[in-house]
Scaffold this motif. Structure first.
Motif, PDB file in Angstrom:
ATOM      1  N   GLY A 234     -29.606  42.405 -29.320  1.00 58.14           N
ATOM      2  CA  GLY A 234     -28.588  41.753 -30.141  1.00 58.14           C
ATOM      3  C   GLY A 234     -29.146  41.211 -31.436  1.00 58.14           C
ATOM      4  O   GLY A 234     -28.610  40.267 -32.022  1.00 58.14           O
TER       5      GLY A 234
ATOM      6  N   THR B  95     -26.219  40.397 -26.989  1.00 59.72           N
ATOM      7  CA  THR B  95     -27.342  41.225 -26.534  1.00 59.72           C
ATOM      8  C   THR B  95     -26.851  42.449 -25.770  1.00 59.72           C
ATOM      9  O   THR B  95     -27.618  43.366 -25.523  1.00 59.72           O
ATOM     10  CB  THR B  95     -28.314  40.426 -25.644  1.00 59.72           C
ATOM     11  N   LEU B  96     -25.585  42.468 -25.425  1.00 59.44           N
ATOM     12  CA  LEU B  96     -25.025  43.604 -24.717  1.00 59.44           C
ATOM     13  C   LEU B  96     -24.594  44.737 -25.649  1.00 59.44           C
ATOM     14  O   LEU B  96     -24.255  45.814 -25.178  1.00 59.44           O
ATOM     15  CB  LEU B  96     -23.824  43.158 -23.870  1.00 59.44           C
ATOM     16  N   VAL B  97     -24.596  44.492 -26.959  1.00 64.53           N
ATOM     17  CA  VAL B  97     -24.235  45.535 -27.925  1.00 64.53           C
ATOM     18  C   VAL B  97     -25.330  46.597 -27.887  1.00 64.53           C
ATOM     19  O   VAL B  97     -26.487  46.306 -28.180  1.00 64.53           O
ATOM     20  CB  VAL B  97     -24.078  44.944 -29.342  1.00 64.53           C
ATOM     21  N   PRO B  98     -24.972  47.819 -27.505  1.00 60.35           N
ATOM     22  CA  PRO B  98     -25.998  48.821 -27.212  1.00 60.35           C
ATOM     23  C   PRO B  98     -26.840  49.291 -28.400  1.00 60.35           C
ATOM     24  O   PRO B  98     -27.982  49.665 -28.215  1.00 60.35           O
ATOM     25  CB  PRO B  98     -25.201  49.987 -26.632  1.00 60.35           C
ATOM     26  N   PHE B  99     -26.319  49.257 -29.601  1.00 60.36           N
ATOM     27  CA  PHE B  99     -27.088  49.789 -30.733  1.00 60.36           C
ATOM     28  C   PHE B  99     -27.980  48.750 -31.402  1.00 60.36           C
ATOM     29  O   PHE B  99     -28.655  49.049 -32.370  1.00 60.36           O
ATOM     30  CB  PHE B  99     -26.169  50.453 -31.764  1.00 60.36           C
TER      31      PHE B  99
ATOM     32  N   PRO C 297     -31.176  46.214 -30.642  1.00 57.36           N
ATOM     33  CA  PRO C 297     -32.163  45.789 -29.650  1.00 57.36           C
ATOM     34  C   PRO C 297     -32.127  44.278 -29.443  1.00 57.36           C
ATOM     35  O   PRO C 297     -32.438  43.515 -30.341  1.00 57.36           O
ATOM     36  CB  PRO C 297     -33.499  46.245 -30.242  1.00 57.36           C
TER      37      PRO C 297
END
Length: 108
Positions: free
Chosen positions: A39, A31-35, A37
């Motif tokens: 994760g 869920t921390l992957v910015p692109f 929503p």
């Protein structure tokens, strides 16, 4: 962790709480992957992969991941969307009526 454990047990799968907790926490890093929503897609894929790695069949692993995310992500989005649509006209009216009244008072 607990919600996912309940989902797994509800599906009749024999997994330990510790394994589910570890898999859930590890998967939530996606869920921390910015692109992405929330994760979206990556979290479910990782959960499925990790459940398969501890010995579950791919179908059972995917079922846990998808049901858990449906409860935690999609149900929240659905309820939030319904509440936003239901209350937004009222809230907007309140905001704009206060601004208009505030503007009229400042001109005097």
């Amino acid at each position: 962790g607990l919600r996912c454990f309940i989902v797994a047990r509800g599906l009749g799968l024999n997994v330990t709480y510790q394994a589910v907790l570890f898999i859930t926490l590890l998967s939530l890093l996606a869920t921390l992957v910015p692109f992405l929503p929330g994760g979206l897609g990556l979290t479910e894929g990782l959960m499925t992969l990790f459940f398969v790695k501890i010995g579950l069949k791919p179908g059972a692993a995917a079922s846990i991941a998808l049901l858990d995310r449906a409860i935690s992500y999609w149900l929240t989005m659905l309820v939030g969307g319904i509440l936003t649509i239901s209350y937004s006209p009222e809230i907007l009216r309140s905001i704009f009526s206060q601004n208009i009244k505030g503007d009229e008072n400042s001109e005097e």
